[in-house]
Design a protein around this motif. Structure first.
Motif, PDB file in Angstrom:
ATOM      1  N   PHE A   1      46.457  54.687  28.670  1.00  0.00           N
ATOM      2  CA  PHE A   1      45.810  54.798  27.281  1.00  0.00           C
ATOM      3  C   PHE A   1      45.528  53.673  26.715  1.00  0.00           C
ATOM      4  CE2 PHE A   1      45.140  55.570  23.013  1.00  0.00           C
ATOM      5  CZ  PHE A   1      43.762  56.507  22.995  1.00  0.00           C
ATOM      6  N   ARG A   2      44.322  53.175  26.230  1.00  0.00           N
ATOM      7  CA  ARG A   2      44.261  52.215  25.217  1.00  0.00           C
ATOM      8  C   ARG A   2      43.132  52.568  24.527  1.00  0.00           C
ATOM      9  NH1 ARG A   2      41.535  46.964  28.321  1.00  0.00           N
ATOM     10  NH2 ARG A   2      39.600  47.888  29.006  1.00  0.00           N
ATOM     11  N   PHE A   3      42.957  52.017  23.302  1.00  0.00           N
ATOM     12  CA  PHE A   3      42.026  52.169  22.398  1.00  0.00           C
ATOM     13  C   PHE A   3      40.832  51.198  22.655  1.00  0.00           C
ATOM     14  CE2 PHE A   3      39.478  52.044  18.510  1.00  0.00           C
ATOM     15  CZ  PHE A   3      39.204  53.213  18.080  1.00  0.00           C
ATOM     16  N   GLU A   4      39.661  51.886  22.892  1.00  0.00           N
ATOM     17  CA  GLU A   4      38.517  50.917  23.300  1.00  0.00           C
ATOM     18  C   GLU A   4      37.951  50.648  22.039  1.00  0.00           C
ATOM     19  OE1 GLU A   4      38.274  49.785  26.027  1.00  0.00           O
ATOM     20  OE2 GLU A   4      39.171  51.230  27.374  1.00  0.00           O
ATOM     21  N   SER A   5      37.581  49.270  21.753  1.00  0.00           N
ATOM     22  CA  SER A   5      36.813  48.869  20.591  1.00  0.00           C
ATOM     23  C   SER A   5      35.518  49.485  20.514  1.00  0.00           C
ATOM     24  CB  SER A   5      36.960  47.484  20.561  1.00  0.00           C
ATOM     25  OG  SER A   5      36.370  46.823  21.650  1.00  0.00           O
ATOM     26  N   MET A   6      34.677  49.691  21.819  1.00  0.00           N
ATOM     27  CA  MET A   6      33.352  50.069  21.750  1.00  0.00           C
ATOM     28  C   MET A   6      33.299  51.698  21.250  1.00  0.00           C
ATOM     29  SD  MET A   6      32.821  51.437  25.676  1.00  0.00           S
ATOM     30  CE  MET A   6      31.418  52.393  25.025  1.00  0.00           C
ATOM     31  N   TRP A   7      34.327  52.224  21.165  1.00  0.00           N
ATOM     32  CA  TRP A   7      34.430  53.715  20.418  1.00  0.00           C
ATOM     33  C   TRP A   7      34.015  53.557  18.907  1.00  0.00           C
ATOM     34  CZ3 TRP A   7      39.796  55.399  22.456  1.00  0.00           C
ATOM     35  CH2 TRP A   7      39.634  55.563  23.970  1.00  0.00           C
ATOM     36  N   LEU A   8      34.336  52.191  18.479  1.00  0.00           N
ATOM     37  CA  LEU A   8      34.121  52.084  16.758  1.00  0.00           C
ATOM     38  C   LEU A   8      32.448  52.145  16.604  1.00  0.00           C
ATOM     39  CD1 LEU A   8      37.051  49.603  16.126  1.00  0.00           C
ATOM     40  CD2 LEU A   8      36.783  52.244  15.538  1.00  0.00           C
ATOM     41  N   LYS A   9      32.030  51.647  17.531  1.00  0.00           N
ATOM     42  CA  LYS A   9      30.406  51.680  17.501  1.00  0.00           C
ATOM     43  C   LYS A   9      29.769  53.010  17.436  1.00  0.00           C
ATOM     44  CE  LYS A   9      30.018  47.018  19.398  1.00  0.00           C
ATOM     45  NZ  LYS A   9      29.273  45.958  20.191  1.00  0.00           N
ATOM     46  N   GLY A  54      35.252  58.320  14.097  1.00  0.00           N
ATOM     47  CA  GLY A  54      36.111  58.462  12.988  1.00  0.00           C
ATOM     48  C   GLY A  54      36.402  59.805  12.871  1.00  0.00           C
ATOM     49  N   ALA A  55      35.440  60.670  12.956  1.00  0.00           N
ATOM     50  CA  ALA A  55      35.729  62.301  12.647  1.00  0.00           C
ATOM     51  C   ALA A  55      36.582  62.798  13.887  1.00  0.00           C
ATOM     52  CB  ALA A  55      34.465  62.978  12.846  1.00  0.00           C
ATOM     53  N   ILE A  56      36.552  62.356  14.983  1.00  0.00           N
ATOM     54  CA  ILE A  56      37.612  62.747  15.874  1.00  0.00           C
ATOM     55  C   ILE A  56      38.821  62.401  15.783  1.00  0.00           C
ATOM     56  CG2 ILE A  56      38.085  62.470  18.407  1.00  0.00           C
ATOM     57  CD1 ILE A  56      35.055  62.250  18.928  1.00  0.00           C
ATOM     58  N   VAL A  57      39.012  61.067  15.319  1.00  0.00           N
ATOM     59  CA  VAL A  57      40.370  60.765  14.831  1.00  0.00           C
ATOM     60  C   VAL A  57      41.167  61.506  13.683  1.00  0.00           C
ATOM     61  CG1 VAL A  57      41.837  58.778  14.201  1.00  0.00           C
ATOM     62  CG2 VAL A  57      39.822  58.478  15.669  1.00  0.00           C
ATOM     63  N   GLU A  58      40.065  61.734  12.774  1.00  0.00           N
ATOM     64  CA  GLU A  58      40.521  62.498  11.245  1.00  0.00           C
ATOM     65  C   GLU A  58      40.975  63.811  11.853  1.00  0.00           C
ATOM     66  OE1 GLU A  58      37.776  62.376   8.337  1.00  0.00           O
ATOM     67  OE2 GLU A  58      37.649  60.198   8.108  1.00  0.00           O
ATOM     68  N   GLU A  59      40.196  64.432  12.758  1.00  0.00           N
ATOM     69  CA  GLU A  59      40.601  65.944  13.053  1.00  0.00           C
ATOM     70  C   GLU A  59      41.719  66.024  13.874  1.00  0.00           C
ATOM     71  OE1 GLU A  59      38.288  69.398  15.582  1.00  0.00           O
ATOM     72  OE2 GLU A  59      37.195  67.939  14.968  1.00  0.00           O
ATOM     73  N   ALA A  91      42.935  63.604  22.137  1.00  0.00           N
ATOM     74  CA  ALA A  91      41.395  63.942  21.563  1.00  0.00           C
ATOM     75  C   ALA A  91      40.514  62.953  22.061  1.00  0.00           C
ATOM     76  CB  ALA A  91      41.267  64.056  20.027  1.00  0.00           C
ATOM     77  N   LEU A  92      40.891  61.504  21.904  1.00  0.00           N
ATOM     78  CA  LEU A  92      40.240  60.406  22.454  1.00  0.00           C
ATOM     79  C   LEU A  92      39.852  60.406  23.979  1.00  0.00           C
ATOM     80  CD1 LEU A  92      41.528  57.718  19.690  1.00  0.00           C
ATOM     81  CD2 LEU A  92      39.184  58.755  19.865  1.00  0.00           C
ATOM     82  N   THR A  93      40.873  60.685  24.573  1.00  0.00           N
ATOM     83  CA  THR A  93      40.672  60.720  26.302  1.00  0.00           C
ATOM     84  C   THR A  93      39.957  61.658  26.543  1.00  0.00           C
ATOM     85  OG1 THR A  93      43.007  59.917  26.194  1.00  0.00           O
ATOM     86  CG2 THR A  93      42.109  60.938  27.997  1.00  0.00           C
ATOM     87  N   ARG A  94      39.935  63.016  25.801  1.00  0.00           N
ATOM     88  CA  ARG A  94      39.038  63.769  26.169  1.00  0.00           C
ATOM     89  C   ARG A  94      37.257  63.587  25.923  1.00  0.00           C
ATOM     90  NH1 ARG A  94      43.009  67.423  24.244  1.00  0.00           N
ATOM     91  NH2 ARG A  94      41.782  67.485  22.076  1.00  0.00           N
ATOM     92  N   TRP A  95      37.302  62.913  24.804  1.00  0.00           N
ATOM     93  CA  TRP A  95      35.969  62.565  24.282  1.00  0.00           C
ATOM     94  C   TRP A  95      35.361  61.355  25.151  1.00  0.00           C
ATOM     95  CZ3 TRP A  95      34.815  58.136  21.077  1.00  0.00           C
ATOM     96  CH2 TRP A  95      33.408  57.979  20.482  1.00  0.00           C
ATOM     97  N   ASN A  96      36.455  60.474  25.548  1.00  0.00           N
ATOM     98  CA  ASN A  96      35.909  59.555  26.404  1.00  0.00           C
ATOM     99  C   ASN A  96      35.568  59.806  27.561  1.00  0.00           C
ATOM    100  OD1 ASN A  96      35.644  56.496  26.963  1.00  0.00           O
ATOM    101  ND2 ASN A  96      37.515  56.949  28.446  1.00  0.00           N
ATOM    102  N   ILE A  97      36.137  60.692  28.290  1.00  0.00           N
ATOM    103  CA  ILE A  97      35.868  61.272  29.779  1.00  0.00           C
ATOM    104  C   ILE A  97      34.322  62.021  29.422  1.00  0.00           C
ATOM    105  CG2 ILE A  97      36.492  62.820  31.364  1.00  0.00           C
ATOM    106  CD1 ILE A  97      39.078  62.426  30.749  1.00  0.00           C
ATOM    107  N   ARG A  98      34.192  62.890  28.334  1.00  0.00           N
ATOM    108  CA  ARG A  98      33.075  63.315  28.395  1.00  0.00           C
ATOM    109  C   ARG A  98      31.891  62.685  27.976  1.00  0.00           C
ATOM    110  NH1 ARG A  98      34.836  66.299  24.657  1.00  0.00           N
ATOM    111  NH2 ARG A  98      33.903  65.357  22.801  1.00  0.00           N
ATOM    112  N   GLU A  99      32.110  61.875  27.232  1.00  0.00           N
ATOM    113  CA  GLU A  99      31.017  60.700  26.697  1.00  0.00           C
ATOM    114  C   GLU A  99      30.501  59.606  27.827  1.00  0.00           C
ATOM    115  OE1 GLU A  99      28.623  61.580  24.785  1.00  0.00           O
ATOM    116  OE2 GLU A  99      29.819  63.592  23.935  1.00  0.00           O
TER     117      GLU A  99
END
Length: 351
Positions: free
Chosen positions: A249-257, A262-267, A291-299
């Motif tokens: 796992f690594r945080f992708e900077s492209m997610w910030l765009k 932000g909402a996914i991280v807060e939740e 949560a970010l992994t699931r979102w990344n796979i989905r999107e």
């Protein structure tokens, strides 16, 4: 050894370079012949960077003259290649495939796009056929057809042009090795003539060369980056299988765009804090990771599959090219392919 030949129509375009990288990664060719690189002498540093990014660090590059032309023969470090001669229209090499197969002759050839220069091209190719007695193969874009059935749309090709090409190939003792895929290798839409499609790119070989690699098969591979199909000569029917490494796992900077990040991280953080474990901070991080992994796979996670599907559709649209409405579909689908490619590129770069 697997050989790729492609009229790429400009390596100054990042999308074309990306398409070339994908071809090389998927097919693992030992030899790559490129035409219309459109890279002049002052851009050789860019060409050097491209070579290294492909893992084809060895090669001969003939710069373009102005904004047109330019050819290159690239190969892997372990491939034994001896350049014999070159010009703006050809690269002549002897390939040493080891004691079991021995040496054979390869010519990467780009025929003059100008019809008036075609006779000179055939004379040039005929002369190259006499340089040695080794089994030989000729790959490239010949800008000509061998039969009226190899052209669809546009004005009729003069029979003398076709006959001159046939005579040259016969004189050289070459045979068309056949192919799998689309009948045509080049297509273009013109408002006055509609769709024009022709088989301009091909691979020829002598009988002796065919006998060296009896299982070789030529495949026409569609590309979004050029009006020409890429030609992939596979010596074996087995494709290269690469073992995929386990992804960390690594945080992708492209997610910030993406505004949803932000909402996914807060939740997820709030969910982790409610678990009531001893190390609450680690629990929150773990919740965010999942949560970010699931979102990344989905999107974003199926970009490769989406891209492959989009490219297949683009190829199908180009092959059934019939009119203006189809042209608009092709343009729209090409735009979708480019969008997915840009997204994939940002993912790899972490932008």
């Amino acid at each position: 050894m697997n050989t790729l030949s492609w009229n790429c129509w400009g390596l100054g375009n990042p999308r074309t370079v990306n398409a070339l990288k994908k071809l090389v990664q998927a097919e693992a060719p030992s030899l790559v012949f490129l035409m219309e690189t459109k890279l002049p002498l002052k851009s050789m540093k860019r060409m050097s960077n491209i070579k290294h990014s492909l893992g084809l660090t060895q090669g001969l590059v003939v710069p373009s003259e102005g904004k047109s032309g330019g050819i290159a023969l690239l190969w892997k470090p372990e491939t034994n290649v001896h350049i014999q001669s070159f010009s703006r229209w050809h690269i002549d090499a002897v390939i040493d495939s080891g004691s079991c197969i021995g040496k054979w002759h390869l010519i990467g050839f780009y025929s003059n796009p100008d019809t008036s220069g075609r006779p000179e091209s055939w004379a040039h190719l005929s002369q190259l056929a006499t340089v040695n007695n080794l089994p030989w193969m000729c790959v490239g874009d010949f800008n000509e057809i061998l039969s009226v059935t190899e052209k669809q749309g546009g004005s009729n090709r003069p029979s003398m042009q076709i006959e001159n090409f046939r005579h040259c190939i016969d004189t050289c003792g070459l045979k068309d090795i056949g192919y799998f895929g689309s009948w045509f290798t080049w297509s273009m839409f013109r408002n006055d003539l509609g769709w024009i499609r022709e088989r301009l790119d091909r691979v020829f070989a002598t009988t002796e060369r065919l006998n060296l690699f009896p299982n070789a098969r030529l495949h026409h591979l569609a590309s979004f980056a050029s009006d020409h199909y890429a030609l992939m000569l596979r010596i074996s029917s087995q494709r290269v299988q690469r073992k995929k490494p386990k992804k960390l796992f690594r945080f992708e900077s492209m997610w910030l765009k993406d505004d949803r990040c932000g909402a996914i991280v807060e939740e997820a953080w709030a969910e982790g804090s409610l678990k009531g474990v001893e190390n609450n901070f680690v629990a929150c991080l773990d919740s965010c990771r999942m949560a970010l992994t699931r979102w990344n796979i989905r999107e974003f996670g199926h970009i490769g599959k989406k891209l492959a599907k989009a490219q297949d559709l683009l190829q199908a649209l180009k092959e059934r090219a019939v009119g203006l409405s189809n042209t608009l579909e092709v343009c729209q689908q090409r735009a979708e392919v480019n969008r997915l490619l840009d997204l994939e590129e940002r993912m790899w770069k972490g932008l």
